[in-house]
Scaffold this motif. Structure first.
Motif, PDB file in Angstrom:
ATOM      1  N   UNK A 161       0.838  -1.146  -0.093  1.00 21.95           N
ATOM      2  CA  UNK A 161       0.098  -0.001  -0.160  1.00 21.95           C
ATOM      3  C   UNK A 161       0.883   1.325   0.012  1.00 21.95           C
ATOM      4  N   UNK A 162       1.866   1.225   0.810  1.00 26.58           N
ATOM      5  CA  UNK A 162       2.786   2.461   0.785  1.00 26.58           C
ATOM      6  C   UNK A 162       3.446   2.634  -0.753  1.00 26.58           C
ATOM      7  N   UNK A 163       3.724   1.480  -1.177  1.00 28.14           N
ATOM      8  CA  UNK A 163       4.464   1.831  -2.431  1.00 28.14           C
ATOM      9  C   UNK A 163       3.405   2.332  -3.403  1.00 28.14           C
ATOM     10  N   UNK A 164       2.213   1.591  -3.560  1.00 29.30           N
ATOM     11  CA  UNK A 164       1.168   2.104  -4.391  1.00 29.30           C
ATOM     12  C   UNK A 164       0.927   3.859  -4.235  1.00 29.30           C
ATOM     13  N   UNK A 165       0.974   4.008  -2.986  1.00 29.98           N
ATOM     14  CA  UNK A 165       0.642   5.592  -2.671  1.00 29.98           C
ATOM     15  C   UNK A 165       1.690   6.406  -3.275  1.00 29.98           C
ATOM     16  N   UNK A 166       3.058   5.970  -3.004  1.00 33.47           N
ATOM     17  CA  UNK A 166       4.305   6.621  -3.646  1.00 33.47           C
ATOM     18  C   UNK A 166       4.376   6.589  -5.196  1.00 33.47           C
ATOM     19  N   UNK A 167       3.897   5.535  -5.854  1.00 30.18           N
ATOM     20  CA  UNK A 167       3.709   5.581  -7.230  1.00 30.18           C
ATOM     21  C   UNK A 167       2.575   6.564  -7.822  1.00 30.18           C
ATOM     22  N   UNK A 168       1.731   6.635  -7.160  1.00 30.13           N
ATOM     23  CA  UNK A 168       0.473   7.399  -7.359  1.00 30.13           C
ATOM     24  C   UNK A 168       1.027   8.882  -7.180  1.00 30.13           C
ATOM     25  N   UNK A 169       1.641   9.389  -6.188  1.00 33.82           N
ATOM     26  CA  UNK A 169       2.089  10.903  -5.832  1.00 33.82           C
ATOM     27  C   UNK A 169       2.939  11.139  -7.002  1.00 33.82           C
ATOM     28  N   UNK A 170       3.886  10.087  -7.516  1.00 39.18           N
ATOM     29  CA  UNK A 170       4.915  10.509  -8.401  1.00 39.18           C
ATOM     30  C   UNK A 170       4.402  10.704  -9.631  1.00 39.18           C
ATOM     31  N   UNK A 171       3.290   9.799 -10.019  1.00 37.98           N
ATOM     32  CA  UNK A 171       2.763   9.965 -11.259  1.00 37.98           C
ATOM     33  C   UNK A 171       2.136  11.387 -11.429  1.00 37.98           C
ATOM     34  N   UNK A 172       1.468  11.881 -10.285  1.00 39.17           N
ATOM     35  CA  UNK A 172       0.630  13.170 -10.381  1.00 39.17           C
ATOM     36  C   UNK A 172       1.592  14.307 -10.667  1.00 39.17           C
ATOM     37  N   UNK A 173       2.827  14.122  -9.774  1.00 42.45           N
ATOM     38  CA  UNK A 173       4.068  14.998 -10.007  1.00 42.45           C
ATOM     39  C   UNK A 173       4.477  14.844 -11.498  1.00 42.45           C
ATOM     40  N   UNK A 174       4.689  13.846 -11.993  1.00 39.21           N
ATOM     41  CA  UNK A 174       5.403  13.909 -13.296  1.00 39.21           C
ATOM     42  C   UNK A 174       4.288  14.436 -14.271  1.00 39.21           C
ATOM     43  N   UNK A 175       3.153  14.051 -14.209  1.00 37.82           N
ATOM     44  CA  UNK A 175       1.856  14.827 -14.874  1.00 37.82           C
ATOM     45  C   UNK A 175       1.885  16.364 -14.692  1.00 37.82           C
ATOM     46  N   UNK A 176       2.267  16.897 -13.837  1.00 37.72           N
ATOM     47  CA  UNK A 176       2.219  18.572 -13.486  1.00 37.72           C
ATOM     48  C   UNK A 176       3.605  18.921 -14.215  1.00 37.72           C
ATOM     49  N   UNK A 177       4.594  18.173 -14.160  1.00 43.94           N
ATOM     50  CA  UNK A 177       5.924  18.631 -14.899  1.00 43.94           C
ATOM     51  C   UNK A 177       5.613  18.827 -16.317  1.00 43.94           C
ATOM     52  N   UNK A 178       4.937  17.487 -16.611  1.00 39.34           N
ATOM     53  CA  UNK A 178       4.582  17.489 -18.391  1.00 39.34           C
ATOM     54  C   UNK A 178       3.803  18.817 -18.563  1.00 39.34           C
ATOM     55  N   UNK A 179       2.793  19.074 -17.975  1.00 43.18           N
ATOM     56  CA  UNK A 179       1.772  20.156 -18.230  1.00 43.18           C
ATOM     57  C   UNK A 179       2.813  21.583 -18.349  1.00 43.18           C
ATOM     58  N   UNK A 180       3.474  21.720 -17.403  1.00 44.74           N
ATOM     59  CA  UNK A 180       4.211  22.806 -17.234  1.00 44.74           C
ATOM     60  C   UNK A 180       5.184  22.885 -18.400  1.00 44.74           C
ATOM     61  N   UNK A 181       5.848  22.139 -18.568  1.00 44.02           N
ATOM     62  CA  UNK A 181       6.812  21.889 -20.099  1.00 44.02           C
ATOM     63  C   UNK A 181       5.951  22.306 -21.240  1.00 44.02           C
ATOM     64  N   UNK A 182       4.715  21.558 -21.313  1.00 41.97           N
ATOM     65  CA  UNK A 182       4.064  22.012 -22.516  1.00 41.97           C
ATOM     66  C   UNK A 182       3.357  23.610 -22.384  1.00 41.97           C
ATOM     67  N   UNK A 183       3.041  24.101 -21.606  1.00 40.55           N
ATOM     68  CA  UNK A 183       2.697  25.387 -21.307  1.00 40.55           C
ATOM     69  C   UNK A 183       3.943  26.343 -21.673  1.00 40.55           C
ATOM     70  N   UNK A 184       5.180  25.944 -21.283  1.00 37.94           N
ATOM     71  CA  UNK A 184       6.349  26.821 -21.535  1.00 37.94           C
ATOM     72  C   UNK A 184       6.590  26.683 -23.011  1.00 37.94           C
ATOM     73  N   UNK A 185       6.505  25.444 -23.604  1.00 36.36           N
ATOM     74  CA  UNK A 185       6.929  25.255 -24.914  1.00 36.36           C
ATOM     75  C   UNK A 185       5.900  26.080 -25.732  1.00 36.36           C
ATOM     76  N   UNK A 186       4.578  26.241 -25.622  1.00 35.31           N
ATOM     77  CA  UNK A 186       3.632  26.872 -26.162  1.00 35.31           C
ATOM     78  C   UNK A 186       4.081  28.503 -25.963  1.00 35.31           C
TER      79      UNK A 186
END
Length: 67
Positions: A35-60
């Motif tokens: 459960x701890x690993x699943x929670x960590x993975x979910x948090x990291x995926x959320x952070x990665x998605x936020x970074x991708x969205x920021x990078x897309x916005x900066x590219x635009x």
């Protein structure tokens, strides 16, 4: 998903402690770790998605400034 597994694992582990059931303690520990690993993975995926969205916005923004 992850938090629920962690809680269920902790409960199993405590019941194993009270009943002196080593197998239940081990099962609870493993479930809690899962459960701890699943929670960590979910948090990291959320952070990665936020970074991708920021990078897309900066590219635009960069493209609009180049034109």
């Amino acid at each position: 998903m992850g938090i629920g597994e962690s809680i269920k694992g902790a409960v199993k582990q405590k019941v194993g402690d009270v009943t002196d059931d080593d197998a239940l303690q081990a099962e609870g520990d493993a479930q809690q770790t899962k459960g701890d690993e699943q929670t960590r993975e979910s948090r990291e995926r959320t952070e990665a998605k936020a970074h991708e969205e920021k990078a897309d916005a900066l590219e635009k923004e960069q493209r609009s400034l180049e034109n």
